[in-house]
Design a protein around this motif. Structure first.
Motif, PDB file in Angstrom:
ATOM      1  N   PHE A  64       0.806  -1.221   0.000  1.00 39.19           N
ATOM      2  CA  PHE A  64       0.000   0.000   0.000  1.00 39.19           C
ATOM      3  C   PHE A  64       0.842   1.275   0.000  1.00 39.19           C
ATOM      4  O   PHE A  64       1.882   1.362   0.643  1.00 39.19           O
ATOM      5  CB  PHE A  64      -0.932   0.006   1.203  1.00 39.19           C
ATOM      6  N   CYS A  65       0.363   2.277  -0.736  1.00 35.89           N
ATOM      7  CA  CYS A  65       0.901   3.639  -0.727  1.00 35.89           C
ATOM      8  C   CYS A  65      -0.278   4.602  -0.642  1.00 35.89           C
ATOM      9  O   CYS A  65      -1.338   4.331  -1.207  1.00 35.89           O
ATOM     10  CB  CYS A  65       1.700   3.941  -1.994  1.00 35.89           C
ATOM     11  N   THR A  66      -0.069   5.723   0.032  1.00 33.45           N
ATOM     12  CA  THR A  66      -1.164   6.684   0.152  1.00 33.45           C
ATOM     13  C   THR A  66      -1.272   7.617  -1.041  1.00 33.45           C
ATOM     14  O   THR A  66      -2.303   8.257  -1.234  1.00 33.45           O
ATOM     15  CB  THR A  66      -1.012   7.523   1.429  1.00 33.45           C
ATOM     16  N   SER A  67      -0.215   7.718  -1.843  1.00 30.11           N
ATOM     17  CA  SER A  67      -0.280   8.556  -3.047  1.00 30.11           C
ATOM     18  C   SER A  67       0.638   7.965  -4.103  1.00 30.11           C
ATOM     19  O   SER A  67       1.656   7.343  -3.773  1.00 30.11           O
ATOM     20  CB  SER A  67       0.123  10.005  -2.740  1.00 30.11           C
ATOM     21  N   ILE A  78      -2.682   1.982  -4.390  1.00 26.85           N
ATOM     22  CA  ILE A  78      -2.870   3.329  -3.858  1.00 26.85           C
ATOM     23  C   ILE A  78      -4.175   3.386  -3.067  1.00 26.85           C
ATOM     24  O   ILE A  78      -5.254   3.107  -3.599  1.00 26.85           O
ATOM     25  CB  ILE A  78      -2.894   4.385  -4.991  1.00 26.85           C
ATOM     26  N   THR A  79      -4.075   3.739  -1.793  1.00 26.64           N
ATOM     27  CA  THR A  79      -5.268   3.846  -0.956  1.00 26.64           C
ATOM     28  C   THR A  79      -4.941   4.656   0.292  1.00 26.64           C
ATOM     29  O   THR A  79      -3.793   4.666   0.759  1.00 26.64           O
ATOM     30  CB  THR A  79      -5.788   2.455  -0.539  1.00 26.64           C
ATOM     31  N   ARG A  80      -5.944   5.330   0.824  1.00 20.76           N
ATOM     32  CA  ARG A  80      -5.827   5.991   2.128  1.00 20.76           C
ATOM     33  C   ARG A  80      -6.677   5.280   3.175  1.00 20.76           C
ATOM     34  O   ARG A  80      -6.798   5.756   4.309  1.00 20.76           O
ATOM     35  CB  ARG A  80      -6.228   7.461   2.016  1.00 20.76           C
ATOM     36  N   ASP A  81      -7.239   4.154   2.789  1.00 17.57           N
ATOM     37  CA  ASP A  81      -8.111   3.387   3.671  1.00 17.57           C
ATOM     38  C   ASP A  81      -7.262   2.478   4.550  1.00 17.57           C
ATOM     39  O   ASP A  81      -6.813   1.413   4.118  1.00 17.57           O
ATOM     40  CB  ASP A  81      -9.097   2.571   2.837  1.00 17.57           C
ATOM     41  N   LEU A  82      -7.048   2.877   5.799  1.00 19.31           N
ATOM     42  CA  LEU A  82      -6.197   2.103   6.701  1.00 19.31           C
ATOM     43  C   LEU A  82      -6.794   0.740   7.024  1.00 19.31           C
ATOM     44  O   LEU A  82      -6.064  -0.189   7.406  1.00 19.31           O
ATOM     45  CB  LEU A  82      -5.956   2.897   7.985  1.00 19.31           C
ATOM     46  N   THR A 118       4.818   1.004   0.447  1.00 25.89           N
ATOM     47  CA  THR A 118       5.316   1.822   1.544  1.00 25.89           C
ATOM     48  C   THR A 118       5.098   1.064   2.842  1.00 25.89           C
ATOM     49  O   THR A 118       3.985   1.080   3.385  1.00 25.89           O
ATOM     50  CB  THR A 118       4.581   3.182   1.593  1.00 25.89           C
ATOM     51  N   PHE A 121       3.210   2.566   5.635  1.00 31.93           N
ATOM     52  CA  PHE A 121       1.758   2.712   5.545  1.00 31.93           C
ATOM     53  C   PHE A 121       1.152   2.106   6.813  1.00 31.93           C
ATOM     54  O   PHE A 121       0.130   2.574   7.318  1.00 31.93           O
ATOM     55  CB  PHE A 121       1.237   1.999   4.308  1.00 31.93           C
ATOM     56  N   PHE A 156       5.742  10.270   5.442  1.00 29.19           N
ATOM     57  CA  PHE A 156       4.654   9.688   6.227  1.00 29.19           C
ATOM     58  C   PHE A 156       5.145   8.987   7.489  1.00 29.19           C
ATOM     59  O   PHE A 156       4.586   7.987   7.914  1.00 29.19           O
ATOM     60  CB  PHE A 156       3.855   8.708   5.354  1.00 29.19           C
TER      61      PHE A 156
END
Length: 464
Positions: A64-67, A78-82, A118, A121, A156
């Motif tokens: 996972f990566c946030t951006s 790519i996700t911001r969903d923890l 990442t 993350f 991050f």
């Protein structure tokens, strides 16, 4: 110890052709779906039965990566969903348990690496839980040479988080930088300040991590010699123990994020060579040793010392000091090297999840190495790590007549010898100073798969 690389623009341009990076031989496109979970079980059982079983290296992939970074060719989501991270870890624990059953408990883990994606993350608490799960299932060595390393995105993570990671046991960190030039960062969608990066490097040292690596990339859009020089000066002033200076490979047909890069912003081939020359000049003047394949290290670093001793090794994690190990890959897309076999987990998350949910080892392809594969892998390993091919040693170990066995390869090598990239001696082939930057081209002479169809298209990058 291999000599420092000599920069010869004409030679580099002449040999700038696509080829493998040889983190393995055979390379991953040769893996076959015919190699499945049962074959992995057999390979593990055979490795347990060795007279002196090898120690273990563990690799954990966090996808996972946030951006999105537009240059990236890694396997990432790519996700911001923890919550997706929590679901991933729940399955990862099950994979760890299933995989650990294959290996004798007394086999020591000497190396653990978290890559991505990442890895940060995940929170330090989550990463601590993963390490705890691994410790419960595997026997970790207490040796001072044990490595627990992690790739970090400085954007991050906080200095306090670094302290928590050190408390877990991490003693090596690798930081992505690529370039500090604001125009370059905007072009690749990675805005990262010098201040936040240096703060993480300092935190790693303050909390006792014994090695910090920094990754840079040359050939990115809007890169200039002046801007890259400033980045190099800033990084050199921070004095990381190791640096990797990678060549950007623009392959938008393979890597969708790269389609966001305007090809007209990329430096010309000549300008890109100038960036590489600049990096080599600045880093060698600053006292760094060129290890090979884009990697530099301070003279006292373990990589440089291992190269001097002839114990340096190269695998899917790059250069490492732990040569005599079996590598166990965990998580989506991870690759294992057990005994004379390679195996890989599914590269897409749903397939990996399905295997875990069904209680199956998530193996979707691999291969068992033939005697020829093992011989050529040994040769290429020595070439990439030590800069030479020990003819007498290979003849004794494999019972071959080197000139006869490698007649076709040596015929291909003659052009490179004539161009001064390598030198033939009675008992060895030696890479010369100009050849140090073209190691993969020399190795390609001994790769019997290059002219044969692979199980999937080769994802080659250019030499420079």
């Amino acid at each position: 110890m291999p000599v420092h690389p000599a920069f010869d623009t004409a030679l580099l341009q002449r040999y700038d052709r696509p080829g493998p990076r040889y983190t393995s031989y055979p390379t991953a496109p040769q893996f076959s779906a015919e190699f499945g979970a049962e074959a992995l079980r057999e390979a593990a059982e055979a490795s347990n039965g060795d007279p002196i079983p090898r120690r273990l290296s563990l690799y954990v992939h966090v996808p996972f990566c946030t951006s999105p970074c537009f240059y990236c060719g890694c396997n990432r989501i790519i996700t911001r969903d923890l919550a997706r991270g929590e679901a991933y870890l729940a399955r990862l624990y099950r994979e760890i348990a299933m995989t650990a059953e294959l290996f004798d408990r007394d086999r020591e883990v000497i190396q653990l690496h978290f890559g991505g994606g990442t890895p940060n993350f995940m929170s330090p608490a989550q990463l601590g839980e993963v390490v705890g799960a691994l410790r419960r299932q595997f026997h970790f060595s207490d040796s001072p040479s044990r490595d627990l390393s992690i790739e970090l995105d400085p954007r991050f993570i906080s200095p306090e988080d670094v302290g928590a990671l050190a408390a877990i046991g991490f003693n090596r960190a690798s930081l992505g930088v690529q370039d500090f030039d604001p125009d370059v960062q905007a072009a690749v969608n990675r805005i990262q300040s010098v201040e936040e990066t240096i703060a993480i490097i300092e935190a790693c040292r303050r909390h006792g991590m014994r090695s910090v690596n920094v990754d840079l990339i040359y050939g990115l859009p809007k890169q200039s010699k002046a801007g890259f020089a400033r980045t190099l000066d800033t990084v050199i002033a921070a004095r990381p123990d190791r640096l990797a200076v990678y060549s950007y490979a623009h392959l938008p047909g393979m890597f969708k994020p790269q389609r966001r890069i305007d090809a007209s912003d990329l430096p010309s081939a000549e300008a890109k060579l100038g960036l590489l020359e600049l990096a080599i000049e600045k880093l060698t003047v600053a006292g760094y040793v060129y290890i090979g394949m884009d990697h530099f290290a301070l003279p006292g670093d373990d990589l440089a010392l291992a190269q001097e001793r002839g114990t340096l090794h190269r695998n899917f994690m790059g250069y490492t000091t732990h040569a005599d190990t079996d590598l166990i890959g965990l998580g989506v897309s991870a690759i294992s090297h057990i005994g004379d076999s390679f195996s890989q987990n599914p590269r897409d998350l749903p397939s990996w999840q399905s295997a875990i949910d069904e209680g199956r080892l998530p193996v979707f392809r691999g291969m068992r190495l033939s005697e020829d594969d093992q011989l050529r892998a040994d040769l290429i390993q020595r070439l990439m790590c030590q800069g030479e091919v020990p003819i007498d040693a290979l003849e004794r170990r494999y019972g071959i007549d080197f000139p006869t066995y490698f007649a076709e390869s040596l015929a291909k090598l003659q052009r490179l010898v004539a161009d001064g990239l390598a030198r033939m001696e009675p008992d060895r082939i030696v890479v010369t100073s100009p050849g140090r930057l073209l190691l993969r081209n020399i190795a390609m002479c001994f790769d019997r798969y290059l002219d044969k169809p692979a199980c999937e298209p080769q994802r080659f990058s250019r030499a420079i």
